[in-house]
Design a protein around this motif. Sequence first.
Motif, PDB file in Angstrom:
ATOM      1  N   GLN A  64       0.776  -1.282  -0.021  1.00  0.00           N
ATOM      2  CA  GLN A  64      -0.087  -0.035  -0.017  1.00  0.00           C
ATOM      3  C   GLN A  64       0.713   1.222   0.109  1.00  0.00           C
ATOM      4  O   GLN A  64       0.223   2.407   0.304  1.00  0.00           O
ATOM      5  CB  GLN A  64      -0.858   0.120   1.159  1.00  0.00           C
ATOM      6  CG  GLN A  64      -1.960  -1.055   1.154  1.00  0.00           C
ATOM      7  CD  GLN A  64      -2.893  -1.198   0.197  1.00  0.00           C
ATOM      8  OE1 GLN A  64      -3.508  -0.037  -0.169  1.00  0.00           O
ATOM      9  NE2 GLN A  64      -2.906  -2.074  -0.406  1.00  0.00           N
ATOM     10  N   GLY A  65       2.200   1.222   0.010  1.00  0.00           N
ATOM     11  CA  GLY A  65       3.082   2.263   0.057  1.00  0.00           C
ATOM     12  C   GLY A  65       3.091   2.937  -1.560  1.00  0.00           C
ATOM     13  O   GLY A  65       1.993   2.881  -2.331  1.00  0.00           O
ATOM     14  N   ASP A  66       4.389   3.603  -1.697  1.00  0.00           N
ATOM     15  CA  ASP A  66       4.178   4.244  -2.765  1.00  0.00           C
ATOM     16  C   ASP A  66       4.114   3.615  -4.206  1.00  0.00           C
ATOM     17  O   ASP A  66       4.929   2.430  -4.426  1.00  0.00           O
ATOM     18  CB  ASP A  66       5.814   4.713  -2.924  1.00  0.00           C
ATOM     19  CG  ASP A  66       6.071   6.002  -3.991  1.00  0.00           C
ATOM     20  OD1 ASP A  66       5.849   5.841  -5.268  1.00  0.00           O
ATOM     21  OD2 ASP A  66       6.540   7.248  -3.716  1.00  0.00           O
ATOM     22  N   VAL A  67       3.469   4.163  -5.198  1.00  0.00           N
ATOM     23  CA  VAL A  67       2.959   3.122  -6.271  1.00  0.00           C
ATOM     24  C   VAL A  67       4.208   2.974  -7.007  1.00  0.00           C
ATOM     25  O   VAL A  67       4.380   1.884  -7.728  1.00  0.00           O
ATOM     26  CB  VAL A  67       1.943   4.020  -6.979  1.00  0.00           C
ATOM     27  CG1 VAL A  67       2.367   5.017  -7.653  1.00  0.00           C
ATOM     28  CG2 VAL A  67       1.379   3.011  -8.206  1.00  0.00           C
ATOM     29  N   LEU A  68       5.134   3.849  -7.307  1.00  0.00           N
ATOM     30  CA  LEU A  68       6.420   3.721  -7.876  1.00  0.00           C
ATOM     31  C   LEU A  68       7.297   2.572  -7.415  1.00  0.00           C
ATOM     32  O   LEU A  68       7.953   1.914  -8.070  1.00  0.00           O
ATOM     33  CB  LEU A  68       7.150   5.171  -8.408  1.00  0.00           C
ATOM     34  CG  LEU A  68       6.409   5.787  -9.455  1.00  0.00           C
ATOM     35  CD1 LEU A  68       7.454   6.891 -10.002  1.00  0.00           C
ATOM     36  CD2 LEU A  68       6.163   5.072 -10.897  1.00  0.00           C
ATOM     37  N   VAL A  69       7.307   2.753  -6.159  1.00  0.00           N
ATOM     38  CA  VAL A  69       8.193   1.705  -5.603  1.00  0.00           C
ATOM     39  C   VAL A  69       7.416   0.308  -5.604  1.00  0.00           C
ATOM     40  O   VAL A  69       8.371  -0.780  -5.754  1.00  0.00           O
ATOM     41  CB  VAL A  69       8.356   2.208  -3.902  1.00  0.00           C
ATOM     42  CG1 VAL A  69       8.877   0.964  -3.248  1.00  0.00           C
ATOM     43  CG2 VAL A  69       9.036   3.314  -3.748  1.00  0.00           C
ATOM     44  N   LYS A  70       6.383   0.136  -5.761  1.00  0.00           N
ATOM     45  CA  LYS A  70       5.751  -0.761  -5.714  1.00  0.00           C
ATOM     46  C   LYS A  70       5.859  -1.454  -7.313  1.00  0.00           C
ATOM     47  O   LYS A  70       6.303  -2.569  -7.418  1.00  0.00           O
ATOM     48  CB  LYS A  70       4.022  -0.933  -5.717  1.00  0.00           C
ATOM     49  CG  LYS A  70       3.387  -2.184  -5.726  1.00  0.00           C
ATOM     50  CD  LYS A  70       1.827  -1.749  -5.699  1.00  0.00           C
ATOM     51  CE  LYS A  70       0.871  -3.048  -6.176  1.00  0.00           C
ATOM     52  NZ  LYS A  70      -0.432  -2.875  -5.585  1.00  0.00           N
ATOM     53  N   LEU A  71       5.460  -0.596  -8.311  1.00  0.00           N
ATOM     54  CA  LEU A  71       5.864  -1.242  -9.836  1.00  0.00           C
ATOM     55  C   LEU A  71       7.478  -1.414  -9.923  1.00  0.00           C
ATOM     56  O   LEU A  71       7.626  -2.112 -10.779  1.00  0.00           O
ATOM     57  CB  LEU A  71       5.490  -0.026 -10.564  1.00  0.00           C
ATOM     58  CG  LEU A  71       4.052   0.398 -10.464  1.00  0.00           C
ATOM     59  CD1 LEU A  71       3.762   1.563 -11.540  1.00  0.00           C
ATOM     60  CD2 LEU A  71       3.369  -0.813 -11.184  1.00  0.00           C
ATOM     61  N   GLY A  72       8.396  -0.634  -9.302  1.00  0.00           N
ATOM     62  CA  GLY A  72       9.813  -0.849  -9.103  1.00  0.00           C
ATOM     63  C   GLY A  72      10.112  -2.254  -8.882  1.00  0.00           C
ATOM     64  O   GLY A  72      10.970  -3.050  -9.500  1.00  0.00           O
ATOM     65  N   LEU A  73       9.294  -2.547  -7.701  1.00  0.00           N
ATOM     66  CA  LEU A  73       9.737  -3.949  -7.299  1.00  0.00           C
ATOM     67  C   LEU A  73       9.337  -4.992  -8.155  1.00  0.00           C
ATOM     68  O   LEU A  73       9.950  -6.111  -8.179  1.00  0.00           O
ATOM     69  CB  LEU A  73       9.128  -4.369  -5.821  1.00  0.00           C
ATOM     70  CG  LEU A  73       9.437  -3.504  -4.583  1.00  0.00           C
ATOM     71  CD1 LEU A  73       8.737  -3.583  -3.322  1.00  0.00           C
ATOM     72  CD2 LEU A  73      11.053  -4.144  -4.169  1.00  0.00           C
ATOM     73  N   TRP A  74       8.245  -4.850  -8.737  1.00  0.00           N
ATOM     74  CA  TRP A  74       7.752  -5.928  -9.969  1.00  0.00           C
ATOM     75  C   TRP A  74       8.824  -5.808 -11.183  1.00  0.00           C
ATOM     76  O   TRP A  74       9.147  -6.664 -11.576  1.00  0.00           O
ATOM     77  CB  TRP A  74       6.298  -5.218 -10.501  1.00  0.00           C
ATOM     78  CG  TRP A  74       5.204  -5.931  -9.747  1.00  0.00           C
ATOM     79  CD1 TRP A  74       4.196  -5.206  -9.018  1.00  0.00           C
ATOM     80  CD2 TRP A  74       4.765  -7.399  -9.333  1.00  0.00           C
ATOM     81  NE1 TRP A  74       3.449  -6.386  -8.443  1.00  0.00           N
ATOM     82  CE2 TRP A  74       3.748  -7.507  -8.890  1.00  0.00           C
ATOM     83  CE3 TRP A  74       5.206  -8.513 -10.297  1.00  0.00           C
ATOM     84  CZ2 TRP A  74       3.192  -8.726  -8.551  1.00  0.00           C
ATOM     85  CZ3 TRP A  74       4.645  -9.638  -9.910  1.00  0.00           C
ATOM     86  CH2 TRP A  74       3.605  -9.650  -9.152  1.00  0.00           C
ATOM     87  N   PHE A  75       9.471  -4.532 -11.366  1.00  0.00           N
ATOM     88  CA  PHE A  75      10.301  -4.412 -12.457  1.00  0.00           C
ATOM     89  C   PHE A  75      11.546  -5.369 -12.100  1.00  0.00           C
ATOM     90  O   PHE A  75      12.140  -5.874 -12.757  1.00  0.00           O
ATOM     91  CB  PHE A  75      10.543  -2.920 -12.733  1.00  0.00           C
ATOM     92  CG  PHE A  75      11.088  -2.789 -14.158  1.00  0.00           C
ATOM     93  CD1 PHE A  75      10.364  -2.809 -15.092  1.00  0.00           C
ATOM     94  CD2 PHE A  75      12.528  -2.607 -14.128  1.00  0.00           C
ATOM     95  CE1 PHE A  75      10.967  -2.426 -16.387  1.00  0.00           C
ATOM     96  CE2 PHE A  75      13.105  -2.221 -15.299  1.00  0.00           C
ATOM     97  CZ  PHE A  75      12.350  -2.229 -16.573  1.00  0.00           C
ATOM     98  N   LEU A  76      12.134  -5.249 -10.795  1.00  0.00           N
ATOM     99  CA  LEU A  76      13.361  -5.828 -10.370  1.00  0.00           C
ATOM    100  C   LEU A  76      12.748  -7.413 -10.629  1.00  0.00           C
ATOM    101  O   LEU A  76      13.840  -8.113 -11.023  1.00  0.00           O
ATOM    102  CB  LEU A  76      13.387  -5.535  -8.842  1.00  0.00           C
ATOM    103  CG  LEU A  76      14.011  -4.229  -8.401  1.00  0.00           C
ATOM    104  CD1 LEU A  76      14.138  -4.011  -7.319  1.00  0.00           C
ATOM    105  CD2 LEU A  76      15.404  -4.239  -9.251  1.00  0.00           C
ATOM    106  N   CYS A  77      11.616  -7.854 -10.202  1.00  0.00           N
ATOM    107  CA  CYS A  77      11.146  -9.172 -10.527  1.00  0.00           C
ATOM    108  C   CYS A  77      11.567  -9.596 -11.851  1.00  0.00           C
ATOM    109  O   CYS A  77      12.128 -10.759 -12.019  1.00  0.00           O
ATOM    110  CB  CYS A  77       9.839  -9.518  -9.817  1.00  0.00           C
ATOM    111  SG  CYS A  77       9.584  -9.429  -8.249  1.00  0.00           S
ATOM    112  N   TYR A  78      10.920  -8.856 -12.692  1.00  0.00           N
ATOM    113  CA  TYR A  78      11.196  -9.354 -13.970  1.00  0.00           C
ATOM    114  C   TYR A  78      12.578  -9.405 -14.580  1.00  0.00           C
ATOM    115  O   TYR A  78      12.846  -9.897 -15.678  1.00  0.00           O
ATOM    116  CB  TYR A  78      10.145  -8.526 -14.967  1.00  0.00           C
ATOM    117  CG  TYR A  78       8.780  -8.800 -14.536  1.00  0.00           C
ATOM    118  CD1 TYR A  78       8.213 -10.044 -14.800  1.00  0.00           C
ATOM    119  CD2 TYR A  78       7.739  -7.960 -14.396  1.00  0.00           C
ATOM    120  CE1 TYR A  78       6.773 -10.456 -14.399  1.00  0.00           C
ATOM    121  CE2 TYR A  78       6.378  -8.135 -14.185  1.00  0.00           C
ATOM    122  CZ  TYR A  78       5.929  -9.436 -14.111  1.00  0.00           C
ATOM    123  OH  TYR A  78       4.453  -9.779 -13.938  1.00  0.00           O
TER     124      TYR A  78
END
Length: 413
Positions: free
Chosen positions: A227-241
């Motif tokens: 539920q935190g910063d949306v860009l940090v959340k998307l960044g974690l997904w990007f790190l996953c990929y």
Amino acid sequence: MPLTHTVINKLQPSSTSIDTKRPDKHSDGNGLQLWVRYTGVKSWISAYRWQGKQQTLTIGTYPVMSLQNARQRNIEIKRLIADGVNPKDHKKEQQASQDGLNIFDNIAQSWYAERKTYLAESTFTRNYSAYMRDVKPSIGQKNINDITAPDILAIGKAVESRGANEMARRTIREVGQIFKHAIRNGLATHNPATDLAEAIKPHKTTNHHRITSQQLPKLLTDINAYQGDVLVKLGLWFLCYTFVRTNEIRFMEWSEIDYKHGLWRIPADKMKAKRLHIVPLAPQAMAILEQIKELGFSDQYVFFNTSTRKPYSQSAFINALWNMGYKGKMTGHGFRGLASTTLHEKEFMHEAIELQLAHDRENKISAAYNGAQHLPYRIDMMHQWANFIDDAYAGKLDNVIHTNFRQQKQKHG
């Protein structure tokens, strides 16, 4: 029109400025101007009228003085005028009181301004932030010739107490470099930081914390629920990929993306090994970029912190993982270890994995590195890895990466 950090970072001396040696002048409003000199130096200038005559006063250089700080300083100058004080006289009085003191912070700021011109942005930001956080509050306002070895060692020990041993050593060495700069300019006579870094215990090398592939579905579910910063959340997904280094994602720029071929070309000066790195972007990664693009936060940086008006700090992603309960269990770097282990277990080509991780191992990867080496194979590998991530999130670990790897080896050599 008011200036922005994006506009300022793109400003370069015009051909007219280079030919005439006269600065280009860019207005921010309220008398604040940014002069871009033919040398590339960007100076903040406050323009005002005093006793009926137009006057200008240099108040700092960018980026040592940020846009926000320059605006604040310009407001202070306007207040001086309103109080009947000539800003130039005020500046002279301030300088007169400081020049004879050889204030350490003044010398440090001068040294960092020089470093900014040739250091990689990520390196400069890391080192300058450490100075502002750990050094300036302790000795910044001291006469440089009054600073002792115990003063400097105390700074290093305070950093060491946080478990940041290598940062402590680096901080002490940076202080020593500032003293050398002062000595060269006749502002100091000796360097008390010499050999002090040896008093800091060497960093004990440990593997980066990371989960196992069996724990991956839970992590992905937690990231999706973050539920935190949306860009940090998307960044974690990007790190996953992509399993790139966190520094590489932090300073990722839109101009580096090849949309036609689905590739991210990271310039050599941003890479640890100082050579071009190509990251194939699976459709899942491209979809994340489209989401971010629609947010319109920055025309330059992909992962742009709107609160600080610059790329995210080094701790942004690790703090998010800690907030999810993964302290001591997973780090941003952990995605790299997880990908390496899993892809090796699935019998992907070792050299392709190492190339995609951008490991700098001369005994395994030639110094004559070609960024496009095994690229078709790596594109296929990264697409399968992205599908593995999606299947793991869906709880289908037993169905992931269906390709016959023997056929892949025959196909790609």
